[in-house]
Design an enzyme around this catalytic site. Structure first.
Site, PDB file in Angstrom:
ATOM      1  N   GLY A  11       2.431  -7.606 -11.234  1.00 41.91           N
ATOM      2  CA  GLY A  11       1.953  -6.815 -10.107  1.00 41.91           C
ATOM      3  C   GLY A  11       2.623  -7.223  -8.807  1.00 41.91           C
ATOM      4  N   SER A  12       1.871  -7.067  -7.725  1.00 38.02           N
ATOM      5  CA  SER A  12       2.429  -7.207  -6.373  1.00 38.02           C
ATOM      6  C   SER A  12       3.065  -8.561  -6.112  1.00 38.02           C
ATOM      7  CB  SER A  12       1.340  -6.959  -5.348  1.00 38.02           C
ATOM      8  OG  SER A  12       0.773  -5.697  -5.568  1.00 38.02           O
ATOM      9  N   THR A  13       2.664  -9.582  -6.871  1.00 39.65           N
ATOM     10  CA  THR A  13       3.268 -10.894  -6.684  1.00 39.65           C
ATOM     11  C   THR A  13       4.791 -10.783  -6.766  1.00 39.65           C
ATOM     12  OG1 THR A  13       1.344 -11.705  -7.855  1.00 39.65           O
ATOM     13  CG2 THR A  13       3.104 -13.282  -7.457  1.00 39.65           C
ATOM     14  N   PHE A  14       5.232  -9.836  -7.601  1.00 38.85           N
ATOM     15  CA  PHE A  14       6.662  -9.666  -7.811  1.00 38.85           C
ATOM     16  C   PHE A  14       7.391  -9.136  -6.568  1.00 38.85           C
ATOM     17  CE2 PHE A  14       9.423  -9.661 -11.667  1.00 38.85           C
ATOM     18  CZ  PHE A  14       8.798 -10.733 -12.280  1.00 38.85           C
ATOM     19  N   LYS A  15       6.584  -8.554  -5.657  1.00 38.20           N
ATOM     20  CA  LYS A  15       7.223  -8.027  -4.442  1.00 38.20           C
ATOM     21  C   LYS A  15       7.900  -9.142  -3.671  1.00 38.20           C
ATOM     22  CE  LYS A  15       4.106  -4.171  -3.941  1.00 38.20           C
ATOM     23  NZ  LYS A  15       2.706  -3.922  -3.638  1.00 38.20           N
TER      24      LYS A  15
END
Lengths: 580, 382
Positions: free
Chosen positions: A298-302
């Site tokens: 999820g957003s952690t990958f941003k």
């Protein structure tokens, strides 16, 4: 028997009947002397072969006895197996050996099987009569009857004096901290051989060879010191269990990692099991989600996406991206949770966790660069640590623009959470990718394995972005005063029946502390947390993993020896200013 | 002391006797003492005697046995023949007497008590019979007008009849086989060899059909599950337990269980305590004695010496191989003692007598002497 019988004229002296018998028996005109000699030769050959057969059979017995002996010795060796103690980073014992006795039988030496069965089952009521009878009824030289009996039971059986029944001293592995370190330390089988976790790693790294050579049967072995801090481990597990209960999550996992050494200071995945009684270890719901499971982070990958853009030099924190409306890509329609309806800066993409923004950032770098960057940060290859259990990331076979779009905000690529932690560590520690380890090591040792993957300035900017989240973004609830926490939340919808579900989510929260010079990274994951009144029906990460993370930080930061600093200026001035 | 210069009977003997054979036999006798020490005490205790009863008696018999062996080995082939004839006559009488006066033990009459010493006459009959038959066959070749073959057959039938009456099938089997082997060596035509083999197979088969305990034993050998194979199981077990180097003297357990550990299963006891390596050495010793004697018999020109020596060697060889093969579960169980190793007074003396004759027959002789042995002329080399 007169000696002067002329052998020269036998025919005359010989009666015709006798001649007939002689001819019938021995044949006509044969030199019986020569014949007799040949037949003595035959007798020699016959005896040579008979004796050879006997000697051969004897040797067969010798060889089979050898293998019998070997199997018995193997059993003895396996039981004599001593394992080194496993200590946490402060020297607390995580695993140690305790001597116990095990009961065995030698059916071939048994005089009265029925009596033996009766006496044994009388003393050890939990023995199955039929099974004991069957085991003692075999023709084997050695059978186990009961492993690990108490000293009192041993004394009683010894006093019975049954021939053919004996005891072997065995080493039993005990884990004083029980389930707290389960996944990390693994466990051993009844023969004290490591079959999971660090225990298995010990066996495959020389301990098994030592046993073969027979050197491992004393307690002279060097203890193995792990990176894990039992106090931190315990605090983390405690908070995760509470959170799992509170949010009625299916599972929870947490990891504390030293940013500068790659050491895993704590690793918990609940539900777990008790290594002292590892019967539940094979339950598939009890896997170690941090290494054995792969997830769309999820957003952690941003964080990775933005770091790529910043590191390329093509974008700055203020580069603007169009985040109006929604991003249509093929049959996919990408939306934001908090639509901004305007062009936003790169910094805002992170703070407001804009999917559209992240996608545009990635697209501006191109598919190949995206792929190469993730590869460089170790997100596309299987991560191997000391733990024998590891999972391969699920990488799209054909990586097109659409894949780059989704992977930019953490969907479409499944990695082991530990792998993501390693990547994030590199983003905030000055740009060094350090393979994680469960063994204690110093910063200088770690630097031998380190690989510079991004520029130190980029790392500085990433620290700022992470800190900003705790100041004005989604991680405010984890901003424990004094530790200058930074972080990134992630809420990834799980694929249910081939569609992304809005109800079933995997939430994660990655925190760093202190953000101006991070020492530790904390990862908290909750699998399918449920909405509560307290969270106003929300199930996004900010409402569950972030507060959990806050509680964890509040408990472990003092244990980790971080000095609280109060009244620090905001990130804008403390971190960002340093880059200018 | 024993010099070649002077021809005393002793120096004569020493320089002509097969010293290696003598050494092998002596080793075997001494080895028997040690193995008896291992195997017999548990048996003695079990049947309520003092532990070293069998061992003491074994040692007691070793001395006279050794004396008999050496004494007999001084004889010339001619004297050997005569002694055998006398011994044969005596033992036939004793065999008949055994049938009449002997006490029945375990269903058969094998022992006769003379002046307080119990004697197994069949043991003494064996070597004497072998030498006698060897002489008869050699005569049949030399002097075809003599009914030697018929006499040999008559002697066989007499002995077999007496042994079957006891009954003692083990000895009968041995006698039959040695006789057959001698007959074969005497130059019997192949057709008869086949015929004899067929007859013995038929005999075995009829024994299987009509003698219940023979049938049981063969069945048990073929299919161990069909009956009690306790003794043989225990014997084979002891080989596995002993391993290459054994459990150590006195550490054996099989001997406490096997009823015949001091006689029929002494080989297994040896394996358990002293290991397979020692067993291999024993096998090598037996093989050496048998094959060396047969080689001497092969080389000699004299028919009687050849037949008698090889007959005695075959008797000795068969007895040892059958015993070891039973211990190793290579053939069905058959009570047979291991020469010089197993306990048994009569057997020991009779073996010594047989081996004494063997030594006498394998002594080196000059060609002149050889000429003379065939006939009656005593042309001693001197």
């Amino acid at each position: 028997m007169s000696p002067e019988t002329p052998a020269a004229q036998p025919a005359r002296a010989e009666h015709w009947r006798q001649r007939l018998i002689r001819t019938l028996l021995y044949g006509k005109n044969v030199d019986r002397n020569v014949k007799a000699r040949a037949r003595v030769g035959l007798a020699i050959i016959a005896f040579v072969s008979i004796y050879a057969i006997i000697a051969g059979k004897l040797m067969l017995f010798g060889i089979s006895a050898e293998s019998n002996e070997a199997s018995r010795r193997a059993a003895q060796d396996a039981t004599a197996t001593a394992r080194p103690d496993i200590l946490d980073r402060n020297g607390l014992i995580l695993a140690t050996d305790v001597k116990t006795s095990s009961l065995f039988g030698e059916p071939r030496r048994l005089v009265d099987r029925d009596e033996a069965v009766e006496l044994l089952t009388g003393t050890l009521p939990d023995l199955e009569v039929a099974e004991v009878r069957q085991r003692l009824g075999t023709r084997k030289g050695f059978v186990w009857l009961k492993r690990e009996i108490t000293p009192e039971q041993e004394r009683q059986i010894h006093r019975l004096g049954i021939p053919g029944i004996g005891f072997l001293r065995e080493n039993k592995r005990v884990y004083p901290s029980g389930p707290v370190v389960s996944h990390l330390i693994g466990h051993v089988n009844i023969d004290n051989q490591g079959i999971a976790g660090i225990e298995k790693w010990l066996d495959s790294n020389g301990l098994a060879d030592l046993h073969m050579a027979g050197f491992a049967n004393d307690r002279q072995q060097e203890p193995v010191q792990l990176a894990v801090d039992l106090r931190v481990e315990h605090a983390l597990r405690d908070e995760l269990l509470k959170a799992k209960e509170k949010y009625k999550a299916k599972a929870a996992a947490g990891l504390v990692s030293n940013v500068k050494t790659g050491e895993i200071v704590a690793m918990v995945s609940v539900p777990d099991y008790d290594p002292n009684n590892p019967r539940e270890a094979n339950d598939p719901t009890r896997i170690n989600r941090l290494t054995t499971g792969v997830f769309e982070m999820g957003s952690t990958f941003k964080a990775l996406t933005l770091a790529m853009a910043l590191d390329s030099g093509k974008a700055t924190l203020n580069t603007m991206y169009d985040a109006r409306g929604s991003l249509r890509y093929g049959r996919f329609n990408i939306r934001d949770t908090h639509p901004m309806g305007r062009a936003i800066s790169l910094s805002e993409v992170f703070t407001y966790s804009s999917n559209i923004g992240a996608a545009r950032v990635a697209l501006s770098q191109g598919v190949e660069a995206h792929k190469a960057f993730l590869k460089k940060l170790g997100q596309l290859d299987r991560l191997r640590t000391e733990l024998p259990e590891s999972a391969e990331p699920i990488v799209p076979k054909r990586w097109g623009e659409l894949n780059t779009v989704t992977i930019a905000f953490g969907h479409g690529l499944s990695v082991a959470p530990l792998q993501a932690v390693m990547g994030i560590n590199a983003l905030v520690n000055g740009g060094y990718l350090i393979p994680p380890t469960l063994l204690k090591r110093s910063e200088t040792e770690a630097m031998k394995f380190a690989k510079q993957v991004i520029k130190p300035e980029t790392s500085q900017k990433m620290r700022h972005l992470m800190r900003l989240n705790a100041e004005i973004g989604t991680a405010k609830k984890a901003d424990v005063a004094g530790y200058y926490v930074g972080g990134k939340t992630g809420t990834s919808e799980k694929v249910v029946n081939g569609r992304y579900s809005r109800k079933q989510v995997l939430n994660s929260f990655t925190a760093i502390m202190p953000s101006d010079n991070p020492k530790y990274q904390i990862l908290i994951m909750l699998d399918e947390p449920q909405p509560l009144a307290e969270t106003y029906g929300f199930i996004t990460s900010g409402w569950n993993t972030v507060p959990t993370g806050g509680k964890v930080i509040a408990r472990i930061a003092p244990l980790l020896g971080l000095e609280p600093r109060f009244d620090l200026p905001p990130s804008e001035r403390l971190i960002l200013a340093a880059t200018r | 002391m024993i010099s070649r210069d002077r021809r005393t009977p002793l120096s004569q003997w020493w320089w002509t006797v097969d010293r290696l054979l003598l050494a092998a036999l002596t080793t075997l006798i001494l080895g028997g003492i040690i193995l008896s020490l291992a195997a017999s005490p548990p048996v003695a205790t079990r049947i309520g005697l003092e532990p070293f009863h069998f061992f003491n008696r074994h040692v007691m018999f070793v001395l006279p046995a050794f004396a008999v062996m050496i004494g007999i080995s001084f004889l010339s082939p001619r004297q050997v023949r005569r002694s055998a004839l006398i011994m044969f006559a005596v033992s036939v009488v004793l065999l008949v007497a055994t049938l009449v006066f002997g006490a029945e033990v375990k269903g058969s009459r094998r022992w006769i008590s003379i002046a307080g010493i119990s004697i197994q006459a069949s043991e003494f009959a064996k070597p004497a019979f072998v030498v006698l038959v060897a002489w008869l066959f050699s005569e049949s070749a030399r002097r075809p007008e003599m009914p030697a073959t018929s006499l040999a057959l008559a002697a066989l039938l007499l002995v077999v009849a007496l042994l079957v009456l006891e009954p003692d099938f083990g000895q009968t089997l041995l006698i039959l086989m040695v006789w057959g082997a001698l007959f074969f060596m005497a130059g019997m035509r192949m057709i008869w060899v086949v015929g004899l083999a067929g007859a013995s197979l038929a005999g075995l088969f009829s024994a299987y059909l009509f003698v219940p305990h023979v049938a049981r034993r063969i069945k048990r050998f073929m299919d161990p599950a069909s009956g009690d194979t306790f003794q043989v199981d225990m014997a084979t077990e002891s080989f596995a337990r002993g391993g290459w180097f054994g459990q150590g003297p006195g550490e054996g357990t099989v001997k406490r269980i096997l009823p015949d550990s001091h006689t029929d299963f002494v080989f297994a006891v040896a394996a358990e305590e002293f290991g397979i390596v020692l067993c291999l050495a024993l096998v090598a010793l037996f093989a050496f004695i048998v094959i060396r004697t047969l080689k001497t018999a092969y080389r000699t020109e004299d028919l009687f010496t050849r037949f008698a020596a090889s007959g005695l060697a075959i008797l000795f060889g068969m007895q040892s191989t059958i015993n070891m093969a039973v211990n190793l579960h290579l053939i069905p169980a058959k009570g047979m003692t291991l020469p010089f190793i197993s306990y048994g007074g009569s057997s020991m003396i009779s073996l010594a007598y047989g081996m004494g004759m063997l030594l006498a027959l394998t002594r080196q002789r000059s060609p002149i002497e050889l000429e003379a042995t065939g006939g009656a002329g005593v042309a001693r080399y001197a």
